[in-house]
Design an enzyme around this catalytic site. Structure first.
Site, PDB file in Angstrom:
ATOM      1  N   THR A  13       2.256  -4.997   6.274  1.00  0.00           N
ATOM      2  CA  THR A  13       1.500  -5.594   7.379  1.00  0.00           C
ATOM      3  C   THR A  13       1.159  -7.057   7.146  1.00  0.00           C
ATOM      4  O   THR A  13       1.152  -7.857   8.081  1.00  0.00           O
ATOM      5  CB  THR A  13       0.190  -4.791   7.564  1.00  0.00           C
ATOM      6  OG1 THR A  13       0.548  -3.440   7.827  1.00  0.00           O
ATOM      7  CG2 THR A  13      -0.640  -5.312   8.712  1.00  0.00           C
ATOM      8  N   SER A  59       6.719   2.457   2.894  1.00  0.00           N
ATOM      9  CA  SER A  59       7.178   3.860   2.901  1.00  0.00           C
ATOM     10  C   SER A  59       8.608   3.972   2.372  1.00  0.00           C
ATOM     11  O   SER A  59       9.050   5.059   2.018  1.00  0.00           O
ATOM     12  CB  SER A  59       7.153   4.425   4.318  1.00  0.00           C
ATOM     13  OG  SER A  59       5.896   4.255   4.874  1.00  0.00           O
ATOM     14  N   THR A  89       0.427  -1.479   2.135  1.00  0.00           N
ATOM     15  CA  THR A  89      -0.653  -0.776   1.424  1.00  0.00           C
ATOM     16  C   THR A  89      -0.324   0.694   1.168  1.00  0.00           C
ATOM     17  O   THR A  89      -0.855   1.291   0.231  1.00  0.00           O
ATOM     18  CB  THR A  89      -1.973  -0.844   2.218  1.00  0.00           C
ATOM     19  OG1 THR A  89      -1.741  -0.317   3.526  1.00  0.00           O
ATOM     20  CG2 THR A  89      -2.488  -2.257   2.317  1.00  0.00           C
ATOM     21  N   THR A 165      -5.914   4.475  -5.895  1.00  0.00           N
ATOM     22  CA  THR A 165      -5.417   5.357  -4.838  1.00  0.00           C
ATOM     23  C   THR A 165      -5.765   4.709  -3.510  1.00  0.00           C
ATOM     24  O   THR A 165      -6.871   4.191  -3.357  1.00  0.00           O
ATOM     25  CB  THR A 165      -6.151   6.727  -4.925  1.00  0.00           C
ATOM     26  OG1 THR A 165      -5.828   7.311  -6.177  1.00  0.00           O
ATOM     27  CG2 THR A 165      -5.748   7.669  -3.815  1.00  0.00           C
ATOM     28  N   GLN A 277      -7.036  17.568  -8.135  1.00  0.00           N
ATOM     29  CA  GLN A 277      -7.028  17.096  -6.739  1.00  0.00           C
ATOM     30  C   GLN A 277      -8.238  16.225  -6.437  1.00  0.00           C
ATOM     31  O   GLN A 277      -8.264  15.522  -5.438  1.00  0.00           O
ATOM     32  CB  GLN A 277      -7.070  18.292  -5.783  1.00  0.00           C
ATOM     33  CG  GLN A 277      -5.832  19.128  -5.819  1.00  0.00           C
ATOM     34  CD  GLN A 277      -5.919  20.349  -4.903  1.00  0.00           C
ATOM     35  OE1 GLN A 277      -6.823  20.464  -4.078  1.00  0.00           O
ATOM     36  NE2 GLN A 277      -4.975  21.250  -5.050  1.00  0.00           N
ATOM     37  N   CYS A 278      -9.264  16.306  -7.289  1.00  0.00           N
ATOM     38  CA  CYS A 278     -10.475  15.509  -7.051  1.00  0.00           C
ATOM     39  C   CYS A 278     -10.153  14.035  -7.286  1.00  0.00           C
ATOM     40  O   CYS A 278      -9.327  13.696  -8.125  1.00  0.00           O
ATOM     41  CB  CYS A 278     -11.591  15.935  -8.001  1.00  0.00           C
ATOM     42  SG  CYS A 278     -12.093  17.631  -7.771  1.00  0.00           S
TER      43      CYS A 278
HETATM   44  N1  ASP Z   1       3.118   0.601   6.866  1.00  0.00           N
HETATM   45  C1  ASP Z   1       2.628  -0.531   6.149  1.00  0.00           C
HETATM   46  C2  ASP Z   1       3.206  -0.475   4.758  1.00  0.00           C
HETATM   47  O1  ASP Z   1       2.662   0.148   3.885  1.00  0.00           O
HETATM   48  C3  ASP Z   1       1.158  -0.533   6.140  1.00  0.00           C
HETATM   49  C4  ASP Z   1       0.524  -1.700   5.413  1.00  0.00           C
HETATM   50  O2  ASP Z   1       1.142  -2.663   5.007  1.00  0.00           O
HETATM   51  O3  ASP Z   1      -0.671  -1.643   5.260  1.00  0.00           O
HETATM   52  O4  ASP Z   1       4.230  -1.078   4.532  1.00  0.00           O
END
Ligand code: ASP
Length: 344
Positions: A13, A59, A89, A165, A277-278
């Site tokens: 982003t 992703s 992110t 995280t 998982q915590c």
């Molecule tokens: N979908 C974006 C990514 O992780 C979200 C971001 O940059 O915050 O590439």
């Protein structure tokens, strides 16, 4: 001589702008970053930038993109005093964890950051994130980098990357590090938390471990999980390591079929690492019967490691360990500050 910091833009982003016609987020030409952030020229150190081409949404990150990114850091390592990696992110914690294992003898800051709103948006959080990350990447005292680690800087905190995280898809404070304090906190001043920063005494040359073995899986426990799901993960063709996300301090059901499925996998040589998982706290398999049976069958404790760090550490160790014994020994140890020392 002026310090030099290199921005490596991978995507996400932060490098986007809102298209006035469609309202959609579109990438802007990163070469023109100084037009979007004219403050870059006011630093008393030099800032250059390179960009992935094509850029990737986070992703799409995978071991081959981590190799490409660490290859860029290696290429420019002699010429720069610090690096800021702009990254989406969504998987930033995985990339930061992977880099922490892949970069050997790192003596310079590698600061990952990004934003929830694009640099081109009026209320962007990207500008502050970028400018502060740059300042941290350039910060030195007596030729020693103040934070010679792979970190994530976001909103007002600098974290050790392999302790983080992403936990919030909405707020500007998107990351947390519950099991390790921030390495710096940012307000009027940047206050470094020196006792928690990792200064290594290694004097070897910087290098990159490129072999990451992704024959790993994540198996998250939930009440009612059935045998075929568990077996489909543990018996996936080629699988070498599994991160078992258990309840609380490392507990899982004591059902016969579950124990047998895990035992069969361990007998086949699959490495199983127990992670809670915590968000905070520690795996202590000896505490309850529901954890002790895992310990007895040879499941390895992940202690207070995050799932992101456990998965990438497994990939790294499976790709770089000459023997299974060495792999298990290293899993039990903190390699890059990703978990607390076992004796603590
Ligand atoms: N979908 C974006 C990514 O992780 C979200 C971001 O940059 O915050 O590439």
């Amino acid at each position: 001589m002026n310090k030099r910091v290199l921005i490596i833009y991978t995507g996400g982003t932060i490098g986007m702008a809102v298209d006035a016609d469609t309202n959609a987020l579109v990438p802007f030409d990163f070469e023109n970053i100084s037009r979007k952030v004219p403050e870059l020229k006011r630093f008393d150190f030099n800032v250059d930038s390179v960009s992935f081409d094509p850029i990737v949404d986070s992703s799409e990150m995978a071991p081959d993109t981590w190799v490409k990114l660490s290859g860029l850091i290696e290429k420019y390592y002699p010429d720069y005093d610090g690096f800021v990696v702009l990254h989406g992110t969504d998987t930033m914690s995985y990339t930061a964890s992977a880099l922490s294992f892949m970069l050997h003898n790192l003596q310079k800051p590698v600061i990952l950051t990004g934003s929830q709103l694009p640099l081109g948006a009026i209320r962007t959080d990207g500008k502050e994130n970028l400018l502060t990350a740059l300042e941290i990447a350039a910060a030195h005292k007596n030729e020693q980098a103040l934070v010679p680690e792979v970190c994530i800087y976001f909103q007002d905190k600098l974290f050790r990357g392999n302790r983080t995280t992403k936990y919030n898809a909405e707020h500007f404070r998107a990351f947390r590090s519950d099991n390790y304090p921030p390495l710096a906190e940012v307000g009027l001043h940047i206050r470094y938390n020196y006792p928690y920063i990792r200064y290594t005494t290694l004097s070897g040359t910087f290098s990159v471990a490129r072999r990451m073995n992704n024959n790993v899986a994540l198996l998250k426990m939930f009440p009612g999980i059935n045998e075929s799901v568990v077996r489909s993960v543990l018996e996936a063709p080629g699988i070498r390591g599994v991160v078992l996300e258990t309840y609380g301090s490392g507990n899982a059901p004591t059902l016969d079929w579950f124990i047998k499925a895990l035992r069969d996998a361990i007998d086949r040589g699959v490495i199983i690492i127990n992670v809670t998982q915590c968000l905070a706290g520690n795996v202590e398999m000896w505490r309850y019967e529901t954890g002790r049976h895992l310990l007895n069958m040879g499941v390895i404790s992940g202690h207070d490691i995050t799932t992101e760090a456990a998965l990438t550490k497994l990939m790294y160790l499976l790709g770089n360990s000459p023997t299974e014994e060495e792999l298990k020994m290293n899993l039990n140890e903190s390699l890059k500050g990703e978990m607390k020392p076992v004796s603590m």
